[in-house]
Design a protein around this motif. Structure first.
Motif, PDB file in Angstrom:
ATOM      1  N   TYR A   1      -4.339   5.280   3.047  1.00  0.00           N
ATOM      2  CA  TYR A   1      -3.769   4.292   2.391  1.00  0.00           C
ATOM      3  C   TYR A   1      -4.364   3.771   1.008  1.00  0.00           C
ATOM      4  O   TYR A   1      -5.518   3.529   1.128  1.00  0.00           O
ATOM      5  CB  TYR A   1      -3.778   2.977   3.384  1.00  0.00           C
ATOM      6  N   TYR A   2      -3.482   3.472   0.063  1.00  0.00           N
ATOM      7  CA  TYR A   2      -4.040   3.485  -1.257  1.00  0.00           C
ATOM      8  C   TYR A   2      -3.444   2.232  -1.802  1.00  0.00           C
ATOM      9  O   TYR A   2      -2.145   2.025  -1.662  1.00  0.00           O
ATOM     10  CB  TYR A   2      -3.721   4.559  -2.172  1.00  0.00           C
ATOM     11  N   VAL A   3      -4.216   1.208  -2.593  1.00  0.00           N
ATOM     12  CA  VAL A   3      -3.681   0.221  -3.247  1.00  0.00           C
ATOM     13  C   VAL A   3      -4.171   0.396  -4.911  1.00  0.00           C
ATOM     14  O   VAL A   3      -5.054   0.459  -5.099  1.00  0.00           O
ATOM     15  CB  VAL A   3      -4.307  -1.019  -2.673  1.00  0.00           C
ATOM     16  N   GLU A   4      -2.952   0.240  -5.781  1.00  0.00           N
ATOM     17  CA  GLU A   4      -3.444   0.275  -7.100  1.00  0.00           C
ATOM     18  C   GLU A   4      -4.275  -1.008  -7.521  1.00  0.00           C
ATOM     19  O   GLU A   4      -4.062  -1.901  -7.350  1.00  0.00           O
ATOM     20  CB  GLU A   4      -1.932   0.166  -7.778  1.00  0.00           C
ATOM     21  N   GLY A   5      -5.299  -0.356  -8.187  1.00  0.00           N
ATOM     22  CA  GLY A   5      -6.156  -1.514  -8.758  1.00  0.00           C
ATOM     23  C   GLY A   5      -7.388  -0.917  -7.910  1.00  0.00           C
ATOM     24  O   GLY A   5      -8.300  -1.594  -8.463  1.00  0.00           O
ATOM     25  N   LEU A   6      -7.273  -0.620  -6.800  1.00  0.00           N
ATOM     26  CA  LEU A   6      -8.637  -0.460  -5.811  1.00  0.00           C
ATOM     27  C   LEU A   6      -8.525   0.948  -5.453  1.00  0.00           C
ATOM     28  O   LEU A   6      -9.826   1.443  -5.189  1.00  0.00           O
ATOM     29  CB  LEU A   6      -8.355  -1.226  -4.766  1.00  0.00           C
TER      30      LEU A   6
ATOM     31  N   ALA B   1       1.005  -1.258   0.242  1.00  0.00           N
ATOM     32  CA  ALA B   1      -0.055  -0.227   0.086  1.00  0.00           C
ATOM     33  C   ALA B   1       0.784   1.170   0.090  1.00  0.00           C
ATOM     34  O   ALA B   1       2.012   1.319   0.411  1.00  0.00           O
ATOM     35  CB  ALA B   1      -0.986   0.000   1.048  1.00  0.00           C
ATOM     36  N   ILE B   2       0.382   2.347  -0.442  1.00  0.00           N
ATOM     37  CA  ILE B   2       0.810   3.759  -0.447  1.00  0.00           C
ATOM     38  C   ILE B   2       0.337   4.229   0.592  1.00  0.00           C
ATOM     39  O   ILE B   2      -0.895   4.710   0.947  1.00  0.00           O
ATOM     40  CB  ILE B   2       0.837   4.442  -1.805  1.00  0.00           C
ATOM     41  N   MET B   3       1.013   4.860   1.566  1.00  0.00           N
ATOM     42  CA  MET B   3       0.490   5.945   2.822  1.00  0.00           C
ATOM     43  C   MET B   3       0.848   7.150   2.716  1.00  0.00           C
ATOM     44  O   MET B   3       2.206   7.461   2.569  1.00  0.00           O
ATOM     45  CB  MET B   3       1.220   5.016   4.101  1.00  0.00           C
TER      46      MET B   3
END
Length: 234
Positions: free
Chosen positions: A203-208, A187-189
């Motif tokens: 928090y980000y997740v590529e694809g979501l 995840a990207i915080m």
């Protein structure tokens, strides 16, 4: 007498003939006794030296550049977030794609619904509209969408640790994010420090897109934390 002389003359002639004849040369005897010379064995032809080929290094798979759309839920998706620490932490987030690279996100926390509209570019996304207390469907004409002015930059690609966008800092890009939906390892915080001292983490997740957010106030025993975590997607 005459006969004797004749005999003597014949003998003289024969003697002279024998003396005048050339003695034929003796034949040369080869050194190996007349045997044909032995053929020397031919040396085998030298085989060309073939140097071993160095193994080719496998090509690294091409890394595709991130698509700005991959940081949003899919069109028509409704995501549910479990809330902890506050009655309004539970969220229902609905994503609708609009015309000309615009995305509408409806965020319902049980008390109000907030509309956010983002404009997608080649490598960035901007927030161009934010309306609280919005309970309708947002279907503006295309000219109205195009006329919206950016409010703030949402993110820029490529995302790297240390990036700062409108007061939001990318702290880590491969951090674990535990949610009821799944435990993510990449995840990207991001963090943002509010004027009142509170810290907001997303928090980000590529694809979501966004899968978790935290509101943190205070430290230690006085810490107050509100969390919204992705639970399901419809």
């Amino acid at each position: 007498m005459k006969f004797t002389q004749l005999i003597m003359m014949l003998l003289l002639v024969m003697l002279l003939a024998a003396c005048g004849a050339e003695t034929p040369p003796e034949p040369e005897v080869p050194e190996n006794g007349g045997q044909p010379p032995a053929e020397e064995p031919e040396e085998p032809a030298e085989e060309p030296v073939v140097e071993p080929e160095e193994p080719e290094e496998p090509e690294e798979p091409a890394i595709e550049e991130s698509d700005p759309y991959s940081f949003f839920m899919k069109d028509g998706t409704t995501a549910h977030f479990r809330g902890d620490g506050n009655e309004y932490a539970q969220l229902t987030v609905r994503t609708v794609f609009l015309e000309e690279n615009h995305i509408a996100v409806y965020e319902d926390n049980g008390g109000t619904t907030i509309l956010k509209v983002f404009r997608i570019a080649d490598s960035a996304a901007d927030l161009v509209l934010e309306k609280p207390e919005f309970y309708e469907e947002y279907n503006p004409p295309l000219e109205e969408l195009k006329s919206l002015q950016p409010i703030s930059r949402y993110f820029e690609l490529p995302i790297e640790a240390g990036d700062k966008v409108d007061g939001l800092e990318v702290v880590e890009i491969d951090v674990a994010a535990e949610t009821p939906y799944a435990n993510f390892e990449n995840a990207i915080m991001t963090e943002k420090l509010e004027d009142d001292g509170a810290t907001i983490r997303n928090y980000y997740v590529e694809g979501l897109g966004e899968v978790k957010r935290e509101f943190i106030m205070g430290e230690g025993a006085d810490e107050f934390r509100v969390t919204s975590s992705l639970e399901s997607i419809e």
